[in-house]
Scaffold this motif. Structure first.
Motif, PDB file in Angstrom:
ATOM      1  N   GLU A  37     -34.632 -72.121   0.170  1.00  0.00           N
ATOM      2  CA  GLU A  37     -33.287 -72.484   0.577  1.00  0.00           C
ATOM      3  C   GLU A  37     -32.553 -71.309   1.212  1.00  0.00           C
ATOM      4  O   GLU A  37     -31.697 -71.509   2.073  1.00  0.00           O
ATOM      5  CB  GLU A  37     -32.489 -72.973  -0.630  1.00  0.00           C
ATOM      6  CG  GLU A  37     -33.013 -74.268  -1.235  1.00  0.00           C
ATOM      7  CD  GLU A  37     -32.184 -74.730  -2.415  1.00  0.00           C
ATOM      8  OE1 GLU A  37     -31.288 -73.956  -2.850  1.00  0.00           O
ATOM      9  OE2 GLU A  37     -32.421 -75.852  -2.896  1.00  0.00           O
ATOM     10  N   ARG A  38     -32.880 -70.099   0.771  1.00  0.00           N
ATOM     11  CA  ARG A  38     -32.194 -68.906   1.231  1.00  0.00           C
ATOM     12  C   ARG A  38     -33.209 -67.830   1.627  1.00  0.00           C
ATOM     13  O   ARG A  38     -34.239 -67.682   0.965  1.00  0.00           O
ATOM     14  CB  ARG A  38     -31.279 -68.339   0.130  1.00  0.00           C
ATOM     15  CG  ARG A  38     -30.145 -69.266  -0.244  1.00  0.00           C
ATOM     16  CD  ARG A  38     -29.331 -68.698  -1.414  1.00  0.00           C
ATOM     17  NE  ARG A  38     -28.199 -69.554  -1.697  1.00  0.00           N
ATOM     18  CZ  ARG A  38     -27.043 -69.512  -1.055  1.00  0.00           C
ATOM     19  NH1 ARG A  38     -26.865 -68.615  -0.086  1.00  0.00           N
ATOM     20  NH2 ARG A  38     -26.068 -70.335  -1.359  1.00  0.00           N
ATOM     21  N   LEU A  39     -32.870 -67.070   2.632  1.00  0.00           N
ATOM     22  CA  LEU A  39     -33.726 -65.949   3.013  1.00  0.00           C
ATOM     23  C   LEU A  39     -33.836 -64.950   1.870  1.00  0.00           C
ATOM     24  O   LEU A  39     -34.855 -64.259   1.732  1.00  0.00           O
ATOM     25  CB  LEU A  39     -33.178 -65.288   4.273  1.00  0.00           C
ATOM     26  CG  LEU A  39     -33.936 -64.089   4.823  1.00  0.00           C
ATOM     27  CD1 LEU A  39     -35.398 -64.428   5.097  1.00  0.00           C
ATOM     28  CD2 LEU A  39     -33.262 -63.564   6.079  1.00  0.00           C
ATOM     29  N   GLN A  40     -32.821 -64.888   1.048  1.00  0.00           N
ATOM     30  CA  GLN A  40     -32.832 -64.017  -0.118  1.00  0.00           C
ATOM     31  C   GLN A  40     -34.089 -64.207  -0.963  1.00  0.00           C
ATOM     32  O   GLN A  40     -34.612 -63.256  -1.555  1.00  0.00           O
ATOM     33  CB  GLN A  40     -31.584 -64.294  -0.952  1.00  0.00           C
ATOM     34  CG  GLN A  40     -31.381 -63.399  -2.150  1.00  0.00           C
ATOM     35  CD  GLN A  40     -30.167 -63.838  -2.950  1.00  0.00           C
ATOM     36  OE1 GLN A  40     -30.135 -64.940  -3.493  1.00  0.00           O
ATOM     37  NE2 GLN A  40     -29.142 -62.989  -2.991  1.00  0.00           N
ATOM     38  N   ASP A  41     -34.602 -65.439  -1.018  1.00  0.00           N
ATOM     39  CA  ASP A  41     -35.776 -65.719  -1.843  1.00  0.00           C
ATOM     40  C   ASP A  41     -36.977 -64.882  -1.395  1.00  0.00           C
ATOM     41  O   ASP A  41     -37.747 -64.398  -2.226  1.00  0.00           O
ATOM     42  CB  ASP A  41     -36.125 -67.204  -1.780  1.00  0.00           C
ATOM     43  CG  ASP A  41     -35.036 -68.097  -2.346  1.00  0.00           C
ATOM     44  OD1 ASP A  41     -34.163 -67.561  -3.065  1.00  0.00           O
ATOM     45  OD2 ASP A  41     -35.045 -69.311  -2.076  1.00  0.00           O
ATOM     46  N   ALA A  42     -37.163 -64.729  -0.085  1.00  0.00           N
ATOM     47  CA  ALA A  42     -38.295 -63.939   0.422  1.00  0.00           C
ATOM     48  C   ALA A  42     -38.100 -62.454   0.130  1.00  0.00           C
ATOM     49  O   ALA A  42     -39.058 -61.739  -0.180  1.00  0.00           O
ATOM     50  CB  ALA A  42     -38.462 -64.161   1.921  1.00  0.00           C
ATOM     51  N   TYR A  43     -36.864 -61.979   0.220  1.00  0.00           N
ATOM     52  CA  TYR A  43     -36.572 -60.584  -0.117  1.00  0.00           C
ATOM     53  C   TYR A  43     -36.858 -60.321  -1.594  1.00  0.00           C
ATOM     54  O   TYR A  43     -37.507 -59.332  -1.950  1.00  0.00           O
ATOM     55  CB  TYR A  43     -35.106 -60.276   0.186  1.00  0.00           C
ATOM     56  CG  TYR A  43     -34.801 -59.913   1.618  1.00  0.00           C
ATOM     57  CD1 TYR A  43     -34.421 -58.622   1.961  1.00  0.00           C
ATOM     58  CD2 TYR A  43     -34.860 -60.862   2.634  1.00  0.00           C
ATOM     59  CE1 TYR A  43     -34.106 -58.273   3.271  1.00  0.00           C
ATOM     60  CE2 TYR A  43     -34.545 -60.536   3.943  1.00  0.00           C
ATOM     61  CZ  TYR A  43     -34.172 -59.243   4.264  1.00  0.00           C
ATOM     62  OH  TYR A  43     -33.865 -58.902   5.569  1.00  0.00           O
ATOM     63  N   PHE A  44     -36.348 -61.211  -2.454  1.00  0.00           N
ATOM     64  CA  PHE A  44     -36.504 -61.003  -3.898  1.00  0.00           C
ATOM     65  C   PHE A  44     -37.950 -61.170  -4.347  1.00  0.00           C
ATOM     66  O   PHE A  44     -38.373 -60.558  -5.332  1.00  0.00           O
ATOM     67  CB  PHE A  44     -35.606 -61.963  -4.667  1.00  0.00           C
ATOM     68  CG  PHE A  44     -34.146 -61.576  -4.676  1.00  0.00           C
ATOM     69  CD1 PHE A  44     -33.694 -60.461  -3.990  1.00  0.00           C
ATOM     70  CD2 PHE A  44     -33.231 -62.331  -5.376  1.00  0.00           C
ATOM     71  CE1 PHE A  44     -32.349 -60.106  -3.989  1.00  0.00           C
ATOM     72  CE2 PHE A  44     -31.888 -61.985  -5.387  1.00  0.00           C
ATOM     73  CZ  PHE A  44     -31.445 -60.876  -4.695  1.00  0.00           C
ATOM     74  N   ARG A  45     -38.708 -61.996  -3.637  1.00  0.00           N
ATOM     75  CA  ARG A  45     -40.113 -62.153  -3.990  1.00  0.00           C
ATOM     76  C   ARG A  45     -40.869 -60.841  -3.760  1.00  0.00           C
ATOM     77  O   ARG A  45     -41.789 -60.498  -4.504  1.00  0.00           O
ATOM     78  CB  ARG A  45     -40.736 -63.283  -3.179  1.00  0.00           C
ATOM     79  CG  ARG A  45     -42.155 -63.655  -3.619  1.00  0.00           C
ATOM     80  CD  ARG A  45     -42.580 -64.972  -3.006  1.00  0.00           C
ATOM     81  NE  ARG A  45     -41.764 -66.074  -3.496  1.00  0.00           N
ATOM     82  CZ  ARG A  45     -41.928 -67.337  -3.141  1.00  0.00           C
ATOM     83  NH1 ARG A  45     -42.879 -67.665  -2.265  1.00  0.00           N
ATOM     84  NH2 ARG A  45     -41.149 -68.278  -3.623  1.00  0.00           N
ATOM     85  N   ARG A  46     -40.491 -60.115  -2.749  1.00  0.00           N
ATOM     86  CA  ARG A  46     -41.126 -58.816  -2.469  1.00  0.00           C
ATOM     87  C   ARG A  46     -40.465 -57.689  -3.267  1.00  0.00           C
ATOM     88  O   ARG A  46     -41.142 -56.804  -3.795  1.00  0.00           O
ATOM     89  CB  ARG A  46     -41.036 -58.529  -0.962  1.00  0.00           C
ATOM     90  CG  ARG A  46     -41.546 -57.123  -0.548  1.00  0.00           C
ATOM     91  CD  ARG A  46     -42.996 -57.118  -0.206  1.00  0.00           C
ATOM     92  NE  ARG A  46     -43.499 -55.769   0.024  1.00  0.00           N
ATOM     93  CZ  ARG A  46     -43.440 -55.136   1.197  1.00  0.00           C
ATOM     94  NH1 ARG A  46     -42.908 -55.739   2.269  1.00  0.00           N
ATOM     95  NH2 ARG A  46     -43.938 -53.920   1.313  1.00  0.00           N
ATOM     96  N   PHE A  47     -39.126 -57.715  -3.317  1.00  0.00           N
ATOM     97  CA  PHE A  47     -38.370 -56.653  -3.987  1.00  0.00           C
ATOM     98  C   PHE A  47     -37.356 -57.295  -4.933  1.00  0.00           C
ATOM     99  O   PHE A  47     -36.214 -57.561  -4.527  1.00  0.00           O
ATOM    100  CB  PHE A  47     -37.635 -55.783  -2.958  1.00  0.00           C
ATOM    101  CG  PHE A  47     -38.515 -55.153  -1.916  1.00  0.00           C
ATOM    102  CD1 PHE A  47     -39.324 -54.071  -2.230  1.00  0.00           C
ATOM    103  CD2 PHE A  47     -38.531 -55.640  -0.614  1.00  0.00           C
ATOM    104  CE1 PHE A  47     -40.125 -53.472  -1.267  1.00  0.00           C
ATOM    105  CE2 PHE A  47     -39.326 -55.065   0.352  1.00  0.00           C
ATOM    106  CZ  PHE A  47     -40.142 -53.976   0.031  1.00  0.00           C
ATOM    107  N   PRO A  48     -37.728 -57.580  -6.161  1.00  0.00           N
ATOM    108  CA  PRO A  48     -36.793 -58.220  -7.104  1.00  0.00           C
ATOM    109  C   PRO A  48     -35.480 -57.438  -7.195  1.00  0.00           C
ATOM    110  O   PRO A  48     -35.474 -56.213  -7.364  1.00  0.00           O
ATOM    111  CB  PRO A  48     -37.556 -58.180  -8.432  1.00  0.00           C
ATOM    112  CG  PRO A  48     -39.005 -58.179  -8.025  1.00  0.00           C
ATOM    113  CD  PRO A  48     -39.062 -57.355  -6.771  1.00  0.00           C
ATOM    114  N   GLY A  49     -34.378 -58.174  -7.038  1.00  0.00           N
ATOM    115  CA  GLY A  49     -33.068 -57.541  -7.099  1.00  0.00           C
ATOM    116  C   GLY A  49     -32.735 -56.671  -5.904  1.00  0.00           C
ATOM    117  O   GLY A  49     -31.890 -55.781  -6.008  1.00  0.00           O
ATOM    118  N   TYR A  50     -33.376 -56.921  -4.758  1.00  0.00           N
ATOM    119  CA  TYR A  50     -33.139 -56.128  -3.544  1.00  0.00           C
ATOM    120  C   TYR A  50     -31.643 -55.850  -3.381  1.00  0.00           C
ATOM    121  O   TYR A  50     -30.827 -56.775  -3.321  1.00  0.00           O
ATOM    122  CB  TYR A  50     -33.669 -56.891  -2.337  1.00  0.00           C
ATOM    123  CG  TYR A  50     -33.574 -56.154  -1.020  1.00  0.00           C
ATOM    124  CD1 TYR A  50     -34.470 -55.137  -0.705  1.00  0.00           C
ATOM    125  CD2 TYR A  50     -32.592 -56.479  -0.090  1.00  0.00           C
ATOM    126  CE1 TYR A  50     -34.396 -54.461   0.504  1.00  0.00           C
ATOM    127  CE2 TYR A  50     -32.502 -55.807   1.124  1.00  0.00           C
ATOM    128  CZ  TYR A  50     -33.408 -54.799   1.412  1.00  0.00           C
ATOM    129  OH  TYR A  50     -33.323 -54.134   2.612  1.00  0.00           O
TER     130      TYR A  50
END
Length: 321
Positions: free
Chosen positions: A109-122
C-alpha cells in the motif's frame, strides 16, 4: 523529493532551505561490477531484465527524470514501473490510484513497506524515485542522480537500437559542470525559494535562481539543447523543473520574477522537449498541482488547487527545429 512531513522540517539555521541528500547508495551495474563513476558505498546489484521495479510518482520532478530516461532508452519491457499517487501523508507515498490501493506487482500500500523491509525503522524520508526488487520487495536504491546515470551506462545491452547517447563521452566534463549548476541553482533553487524561512533567505534564493535562469536563457540562444544539437541527460534534468515552473513554482514557491512563458528562449526550448517523444507523455499537470498544493500545507493551508495554467500552450509551435 521526500515523503514530506512539512516544509518547516527542511529549514536550517538562518531560515535557509537545506535538502537532506543522504540516500541509499546501492548501484545496479552490469555483472554487479564496480562502476567507474559515482558512489560505491552500498551494495552492488546485477543488471537483470524483469528483476526490478521502478517506483516513480508522476508528481515528483526527481522521479520524472527516471520515467523520461526509461522511455528514451526503450527500457519499458525491461524494468517495470509503479506509480504512487500525488497526495501522501507524513508516512509515505502511497498507491491510492491503483486498484485496492496497492501496487499490482509488489502488493504494498505504501512505498514505506519496501524501505522497512530492507531497513526496519528507516529514519529518513521515504523518497521517489526508488528501485525495488520484485521478488523480495526490498528497496535497492533511491539515489536518484545515479539511477538515470546507470540506466544509460549499465543497461546498454537492453537499449532500443536508436536510443540517444545521453552521456556523450567527449562532453562528460562540461556536462557534469552544467548539471551541477542546474541542480544547485534551478532544480534545488526553486525549493530554496519556496521553503525559505526568512525574508533574507528567500531574497538570496530568488536572486540565485533567476541568475541561473538568465544564464540558461543565454546559453540556449544559439544551441538547440544544453550541450549542442542532441538531447543529453542535462536536458532531462532541466526539463522536469521547467515543466513545473508556471503550474507550481511561480506562485506556490514565489519564483515570480517571470513565468516560463515570459522567458522566450527557455519557453521555446521547454516546448521543444515537451513535444519530443519520451518527455511530454510523462507530465501529468493535475497530479503535479495536487501534490504541491495539497501536501505542502504550511505553504498552502487552504489546500485549494489552482485550475490553470492551460496545458494546451505546451503544444504550440516552438520554432526550435
Amino acid at each position: 523529493m521526500a515523503s514530506t512531513p512539512s516544509p518547516s522540517s527542511y529549514i536550517a539555521t538562518g531560515g535557509a532551505f537545506e535538502r537532506d541528500a543522504s540516500y541509499v547508495s546501492d548501484r545496479i551495474t552490469k555483472d554487479a561490477r564496480r562502476p567507474e563513476h559515482g558512489p560505491v558505498d552500498g551494495d552492488l546489484w546485477p543488471v537483470e531484465p524483469g528483476r526490478y521495479r521502478l517506483i516513480a510518482a508522476a508528481a515528483c520532478p526527481w522521479a520524472n527524470r527516471t520515467l523520461i530516461v526509461r522511455k528514451l532508452l526503450g527500457l519499458e519491457d525491461v524494468i517495470s514501473v509503479g506509480m504512487p499517487g500525488p497526495v501522501h501523508d507524513s508516512r509515505s507515498w502511497s498507491f491510492h490510484l491503483d486498484p485496492d490501493g496497492r501496487d499490482p506487482v509488489l502488493g504494498i500500500e505504501r512505498l514505506q513497506d519496501a524501505y522497512f523491509r530492507r531497513f526496519p525503522g528507516y529514519p529518513r524520508g521515504i523518497t521517489v524515485p526508488a528501485v525495488v526488487e520484485e521478488s523480495t520487495g526490498l528497496l535497492v536504491t533511491n539515489d536518484f542522480p545515479w539511477i538515470t546515470h546507470d540506466l544509460f551506462h549499465e543497461w546498454q545491452e537492453f537499449h532500443r537500437p536508436d536510443a540517444p547517447d545521453l552521456w556523450p563521452a567527449e562532453l562528460r566534463a562540461e556536462m557534469d559542470e552544467v548539471m551541477e549548476r542546474i541542480y544547485t541553482e534551478v532544480n534545488n533553487g526553486v525549493y530554496r525559494c519556496g521553503f525559505a524561512g526568512t525574508q533574507e533567505a528567500y531574497d538570496a534564493a530568488y536572486d540565485r535562481l533567476f541568475t541561473a535562469l538568465d544564464w540558461l536563457e543565454e546559453r540556449l540562444t544559439d544551441r538547440r539543447y544544453l550541450m549542442g544539437e542532441r538531447i543529453t541527460e542535462a536536458d532531462v534534468r532541466l526539463f522536469t523543473t521547467l515543466a513545473r515552473f508556471d503550474a507550481v513554482y511561480h506562485g506556490h514557491f514565489k519564483c515570480n520574477r517571470q513565468k516560463l512563458t515570459e522567458m522566450p528562449v527557455l519557453w521555446a526550448y521547454a516546448r521543444d522537449l515537451f513535444q519530443t517523444p519520451g518527455f511530454g507523455e510523462t507530465i501529468d499537470f493535475d497530479q503535479i498541482k495536487a501534490h504541491y498544493y495539497v501536501v505542502h500545507s504550511d505553504i498552502n493551508p487552504s489546500g485549494i488547487v489552482p485550475k490553470g495554467p492551460d496545458p494546451e500552450a505546451w503544444l504550440t509551435q516552438h520554432g526550435r527545429g
